[in-house]
Design a protein around this motif. Structure first.
Motif, short mmCIF file in Angstrom:
data_model
loop_
_atom_site.label_atom_id
_atom_site.label_comp_id
_atom_site.label_asym_id
_atom_site.label_seq_id
_atom_site.Cartn_x
_atom_site.Cartn_y
_atom_site.Cartn_z
N TYR A 1 -5.88 11.44 17.58
CA TYR A 1 -5.28 10.21 18.11
C TYR A 1 -6.16 8.99 17.85
CZ TYR A 1 -2.29 13.65 20.33
OH TYR A 1 -1.46 14.71 20.56
N ALA A 2 -7.46 9.21 17.76
CA ALA A 2 -8.37 8.12 17.40
C ALA A 2 -8.11 7.67 15.96
CB ALA A 2 -9.83 8.55 17.56
N GLU A 3 -7.79 8.63 15.08
CA GLU A 3 -7.47 8.30 13.69
C GLU A 3 -6.13 7.56 13.60
OE1 GLU A 3 -9.45 10.50 10.60
OE2 GLU A 3 -10.45 9.09 11.93
N LEU A 4 -5.15 8.01 14.36
CA LEU A 4 -3.85 7.33 14.40
C LEU A 4 -4.03 5.91 14.91
CD1 LEU A 4 -0.71 7.74 14.11
CD2 LEU A 4 -0.71 8.29 16.55
N ASN A 5 -4.82 5.78 15.95
CA ASN A 5 -5.14 4.49 16.55
C ASN A 5 -5.82 3.57 15.53
OD1 ASN A 5 -5.67 2.57 18.74
ND2 ASN A 5 -7.78 3.28 18.64
N LYS A 6 -6.71 4.14 14.72
CA LYS A 6 -7.41 3.36 13.69
C LYS A 6 -6.42 2.78 12.68
CE LYS A 6 -11.00 3.73 10.12
NZ LYS A 6 -11.95 4.65 9.45
N GLY A 7 -5.46 3.58 12.25
CA GLY A 7 -4.46 3.11 11.30
C GLY A 7 -3.64 1.97 11.87
N ILE A 8 -3.27 2.08 13.14
CA ILE A 8 -2.50 1.02 13.80
C ILE A 8 -3.32 -0.26 13.90
CG2 ILE A 8 -1.51 0.32 16.02
CD1 ILE A 8 -0.60 3.24 16.39
N GLN A 9 -4.59 -0.11 14.30
CA GLN A 9 -5.44 -1.29 14.48
C GLN A 9 -5.73 -2.01 13.15
OE1 GLN A 9 -8.77 0.26 16.78
NE2 GLN A 9 -7.87 -0.58 18.64
N GLU A 10 -5.86 -1.23 12.07
CA GLU A 10 -6.08 -1.86 10.77
C GLU A 10 -4.91 -2.76 10.39
OE1 GLU A 10 -6.83 1.22 7.94
OE2 GLU A 10 -8.88 1.59 8.63
N LYS A 11 -3.70 -2.27 10.60
CA LYS A 11 -2.52 -3.08 10.30
C LYS A 11 -2.38 -4.24 11.28
CE LYS A 11 -0.99 -1.42 6.57
NZ LYS A 11 -0.95 -2.27 5.36
N ALA A 12 -2.72 -4.01 12.54
CA ALA A 12 -2.64 -5.08 13.54
C ALA A 12 -3.51 -6.26 13.15
CB ALA A 12 -3.05 -4.55 14.91
N GLU A 13 -4.68 -5.96 12.57
CA GLU A 13 -5.59 -7.02 12.13
C GLU A 13 -4.95 -7.82 11.00
OE1 GLU A 13 -8.90 -9.26 12.62
OE2 GLU A 13 -8.33 -7.50 13.82
N GLU A 14 -4.28 -7.15 10.07
CA GLU A 14 -3.60 -7.84 8.98
C GLU A 14 -2.48 -8.74 9.51
OE1 GLU A 14 -2.15 -5.38 5.84
OE2 GLU A 14 -3.92 -4.08 5.86
N PHE A 15 -1.79 -8.27 10.54
CA PHE A 15 -0.64 -8.99 11.06
C PHE A 15 -0.99 -10.32 11.71
CE2 PHE A 15 2.28 -5.03 11.73
CZ PHE A 15 2.21 -4.78 10.38
N LYS A 16 -2.25 -10.47 12.12
CA LYS A 16 -2.66 -11.70 12.80
C LYS A 16 -2.39 -12.93 11.95
CE LYS A 16 -6.22 -9.68 15.80
NZ LYS A 16 -7.66 -9.62 16.12
N THR A 17 -2.50 -12.77 10.61
CA THR A 17 -2.25 -13.89 9.70
C THR A 17 -0.83 -14.41 9.87
OG1 THR A 17 -3.75 -12.89 8.10
CG2 THR A 17 -2.26 -14.57 7.26
N TYR A 18 0.08 -13.54 10.24
CA TYR A 18 1.49 -13.90 10.37
C TYR A 18 1.88 -14.21 11.82
CZ TYR A 18 1.96 -12.28 5.60
OH TYR A 18 1.82 -12.13 4.23
N GLY A 19 0.89 -14.23 12.69
CA GLY A 19 1.18 -14.51 14.08
C GLY A 19 1.89 -13.38 14.79
#
Length: 343
Positions: free
Chosen positions: A75-93
């Motif tokens: 679940y930590a690995e799944l969480n890591k994948g989500i957080q990586e994309k979440a960081e990218e999404f910040k550019t788009y608000g």
């Protein structure tokens, strides 16, 4: 590269109509929507993301994510994948709200209600298989919120958006086939599962059992649940092996592999007993067990990629107006043995 104005000209509609189709507005009749969508697909049109970012920010998109809280490195690995994309999404608000809850229907429903109060526009969830969760997810989806079920699904609810994860029934059959080869098709098997209310876990067991029905020399001696907890896994595994001295193969369905592996090693040393073992996932503690020979093979499901994909399909939908390629998006089934466990 084709523009929205050119699409409008080909379709015989206004530029603003094309924009409304791309933004999934409801005030477009179905015939016009299909005509414009067909042209977009045929021309392989993709909106300019730099320009779209300004529009997306005005929509205040929030994606709520509910993943399992348990003693499982997966679940930590799944969480890591989500957080990586979440960081990218910040550019788009785009905001991503990540919540971890125990794997119980009432806790998931409570968390869904909390996220709805925060006006989420999409939901990513690892659902339990209870009917109450299926009912709640139908309610959420009927309100216009797309749902991505990730890593596990439930039999009485199929998201109209998509599921992201492994084909777990096929994973179970794969594990059984591996066990057949490793044991020479002759073994009494103990099964340690994580959660009985996780469809991903029950699907693996069903696939495994369906496969061995056609192999006369293979049979299941016992099944126990460890709640993806390492200490519980050690206890139930050691208890099972002591109560069933005929068990010479173990199928570790989900988390708790480190605990189960410790129990298997102890029994093998104390009783001079050979036990062949198949597990799931590629985490540091499992790698050690594969390398020292306690586990003969582990089946991997790409948790980081699952987390990334779950958010990527929503990103493509909100930013580019692109629906998922299918209702079920499967990650690869990877088999790792000592020779490739470090790759």
């Amino acid at each position: 590269m084709i523009t929205q104005s050119q699409i409008a000209e080909i379709a015989g509609v206004s530029r603003s109509t094309v924009g409304r189709v791309l933004n999934h507005c409801e005030d477009v009749n179905e015939e016009t929507r299909r005509k414009v969508t067909d042209i977009i697909e045929k021309m392989n049109y993709h909106p300019n993301r730099a320009g779209k970012a300004l529009v997306i920010k005005q929509k205040h998109i929030k994606i709520g994510c509910i993943i399992i809280q348990a003693d499982n490195p997966f679940y930590a690995e799944l969480n890591k994948g989500i957080q990586e994309k979440a960081e990218e999404f910040k550019t788009y608000g785009i905001d991503v709200i990540l919540e971890r809850v125990v794997f119980k229907a009432e806790e998931q429903i409570r968390k869904i209600d909390e996220l709805l109060k925060q006006n989420i526009t999409a939901l990513v969830i690892q659902p339990t298989i209870e009917a109450s969760i299926a009912e709640k997810l139908r309610e959420v989806e009927n309100s216009g919120i797309p749902i991505v079920t990730v890593n596990t699904d439930l039999p009485n609810f199929h998201s109209t958006f998509c599921y992201v994860g492994n084909d777990f029934y096929l994973c179970g059959k794969t594990a059984a086939n591996l066990m057949e080869m490793i044991t020479g098709a002759s073994c009494r098997i103990g099964i340690i599962t994580g959660f009985s209310n996780a469809k991903s876990h029950s699907d693996r067991i069903n696939g495994f059992q369906d496969y061995i029905q056609n192999v006369p020399g293979m049979s299941v001696a016992a099944i126990a649940e460890n709640m993806d907890d390492e200490m519980e896994s050690y206890f139930v595994t050691k208890t099972m092996l002591n109560e069933h001295p005929d068990i010479n193969a173990m199928f570790l369905v989900a988390g708790g592999v480190h605990g189960a592996g410790g129990a298997i090693k102890n029994i093998q040393e104390e009783q001079h007993r050979s036990i062949k073992t198949i597990s799931f996932d590629d985490v540091p503690t499992t790698r050690k067990l594969v390398k020292d020979g306690t586990i003969q093979a582990t089946i991997c499901q790409q948790p980081i990629r699952q987390g990334q994909m779950a958010l990527s399909v929503l990103f493509d939908y909100f930013v580019d107006g692109k629906l998922p390629d299918g209702k079920r998006l499967y990650t690869d089934i990877q088999i790792k043995i000592p020779a490739n466990i470090e790759t």
